[in-house]
Motif scaffolding. Structure first.
Motif, mmCIF file in Angstrom:
data_model
loop_
_atom_site.group_PDB
_atom_site.id
_atom_site.type_symbol
_atom_site.label_atom_id
_atom_site.label_comp_id
_atom_site.label_asym_id
_atom_site.label_seq_id
_atom_site.Cartn_x
_atom_site.Cartn_y
_atom_site.Cartn_z
ATOM 1 N N MET A 284 16.372 34.692 25.047
ATOM 2 C CA MET A 284 17.264 33.641 24.614
ATOM 3 C C MET A 284 17.833 33.978 23.251
ATOM 4 N N PRO A 285 19.128 33.879 23.116
ATOM 5 C CA PRO A 285 19.730 34.160 21.812
ATOM 6 C C PRO A 285 19.393 33.075 20.787
ATOM 7 N N SER A 286 19.262 33.495 19.546
ATOM 8 C CA SER A 286 18.918 32.602 18.452
ATOM 9 C C SER A 286 20.144 32.369 17.571
ATOM 10 N N PHE A 287 20.344 31.117 17.233
ATOM 11 C CA PHE A 287 21.470 30.723 16.382
ATOM 12 C C PHE A 287 20.959 29.925 15.204
ATOM 13 N N GLN A 288 21.787 29.841 14.188
ATOM 14 C CA GLN A 288 21.479 29.038 13.012
ATOM 15 C C GLN A 288 22.743 28.284 12.631
ATOM 16 N N THR A 289 22.574 27.025 12.314
ATOM 17 C CA THR A 289 23.694 26.253 11.806
ATOM 18 C C THR A 289 23.355 25.782 10.403
ATOM 19 N N LYS A 290 24.338 25.821 9.534
ATOM 20 C CA LYS A 290 24.176 25.397 8.145
ATOM 21 C C LYS A 290 25.245 24.351 7.854
ATOM 22 N N LEU A 291 24.820 23.261 7.242
ATOM 23 C CA LEU A 291 25.731 22.154 6.968
ATOM 24 C C LEU A 291 25.524 21.659 5.553
ATOM 25 N N LYS A 292 26.593 21.639 4.778
ATOM 26 C CA LYS A 292 26.543 21.113 3.413
ATOM 27 C C LYS A 292 26.501 19.588 3.476
ATOM 28 N N ILE A 293 25.694 19.000 2.604
ATOM 29 C CA ILE A 293 25.570 17.550 2.508
ATOM 30 C C ILE A 293 26.063 17.151 1.118
ATOM 31 N N SER B 173 13.261 25.911 13.779
ATOM 32 C CA SER B 173 12.914 25.587 12.396
ATOM 33 C C SER B 173 14.051 24.823 11.742
ATOM 34 N N ASN B 174 13.724 24.177 10.634
ATOM 35 C CA ASN B 174 14.756 23.502 9.831
ATOM 36 C C ASN B 174 14.316 23.543 8.379
ATOM 37 N N GLN B 175 15.290 23.541 7.494
ATOM 38 C CA GLN B 175 14.973 23.552 6.065
ATOM 39 C C GLN B 175 16.137 23.000 5.268
ATOM 40 N N LEU B 176 15.816 22.594 4.065
ATOM 41 C CA LEU B 176 16.795 22.104 3.109
ATOM 42 C C LEU B 176 16.828 23.069 1.946
ATOM 43 N N ASP B 177 18.023 23.520 1.579
ATOM 44 C CA ASP B 177 18.211 24.392 0.421
ATOM 45 C C ASP B 177 19.246 23.755 -0.503
ATOM 46 N N ILE B 178 19.250 24.180 -1.741
ATOM 47 C CA ILE B 178 20.289 23.796 -2.686
ATOM 48 C C ILE B 178 21.089 25.066 -2.958
ATOM 49 N N VAL B 179 22.354 25.053 -2.562
ATOM 50 C CA VAL B 179 23.218 26.226 -2.696
ATOM 51 C C VAL B 179 24.365 25.862 -3.634
ATOM 52 N N GLY B 180 24.392 26.497 -4.788
ATOM 53 C CA GLY B 180 25.423 26.186 -5.772
ATOM 54 C C GLY B 180 25.396 24.737 -6.195
ATOM 55 N N PRO C 51 23.241 20.323 -1.711
ATOM 56 C CA PRO C 51 22.250 20.399 -0.635
ATOM 57 C C PRO C 51 22.870 20.971 0.644
ATOM 58 N N GLN C 52 22.085 21.760 1.338
ATOM 59 C CA GLN C 52 22.535 22.348 2.605
ATOM 60 C C GLN C 52 21.346 22.351 3.568
ATOM 61 N N ILE C 53 21.553 21.803 4.770
ATOM 62 C CA ILE C 53 20.503 21.863 5.775
ATOM 63 C C ILE C 53 20.780 23.053 6.691
ATOM 64 N N SER C 54 19.694 23.692 7.126
ATOM 65 C CA SER C 54 19.775 24.836 8.037
ATOM 66 C C SER C 54 18.836 24.572 9.197
ATOM 67 N N LEU C 55 19.344 24.748 10.410
ATOM 68 C CA LEU C 55 18.528 24.593 11.598
ATOM 69 C C LEU C 55 18.683 25.830 12.459
ATOM 70 N N ARG C 56 17.556 26.352 12.912
ATOM 71 C CA ARG C 56 17.561 27.515 13.795
ATOM 72 C C ARG C 56 17.211 27.034 15.194
ATOM 73 N N PHE C 57 17.985 27.472 16.192
ATOM 74 C CA PHE C 57 17.779 27.002 17.556
ATOM 75 C C PHE C 57 18.143 28.094 18.560
ATOM 76 N N THR C 58 17.647 27.931 19.770
ATOM 77 C CA THR C 58 17.950 28.893 20.829
ATOM 78 C C THR C 58 18.912 28.272 21.828
ATOM 79 N N VAL C 59 19.671 29.152 22.465
ATOM 80 C CA VAL C 59 20.615 28.759 23.510
ATOM 81 C C VAL C 59 20.217 29.525 24.768
ATOM 82 N N GLY C 60 20.294 28.862 25.904
ATOM 83 C CA GLY C 60 19.950 29.516 27.167
ATOM 84 C C GLY C 60 20.832 30.729 27.431
ATOM 85 N N ASP C 61 20.260 31.719 28.119
ATOM 86 C CA ASP C 61 20.989 32.956 28.427
ATOM 87 C C ASP C 61 22.204 32.673 29.309
#
Length: 101
Positions: free
Chosen positions: A1-10, A38-45, A48-58
């Motif tokens: 399964m491919p792995s993706f990550q989405t990042k969203l500024k808050i 997984s998920n995490q909160l970072d401070i970028v510049g 705040p930015q949330i990052s979530l890693r998820f899989t998508v079906g083949d």
């Protein structure tokens, strides 16, 4: 399964919402369609930015990317009920690197 990550500024919270509600909304929305690794909160510049890693079906490569983009947009819609958002990024893991989709 491919792995993706989405990042969203808050960029702010909407009145009456706790900071924890941002990540909760994001995870809940993505989990309706995918396994969230997984998920995490970072401070970028200073933002705040949330990052979530998820899989998508083949599927085919293009279809997997489309599904990841659609799911990331759906996640942003859910987060926008509790927070003001900024830039959204979708990345795909390939050969040990994250590349924009």
């Amino acid at each position: 399964m491919p792995s993706f990550q989405t990042k969203l500024k808050i960029t702010g919270l909407k009145p009456g919402n706790a900071p924890e509600s941002v990540m909760a909304a994001a995870v809940e929305a993505l989990e309706t369609r995918h396994h969230v690794e997984s998920n995490q909160l970072d401070i970028v510049g200073g933002v705040p930015q949330i990052s979530l890693r998820f899989t998508v079906g083949d599927r085919d490569y293009s279809g997997e990317n489309d599904e990841a983009r659609t799911s990331a947009a759906m996640m942003r819609d859910a987060v926008e009920r509790v927070a003001v958002t900024g830039s959204l990024y979708v990345l795909r893991r390939s050969r040990g690197r994250w590349s924009p989709v």
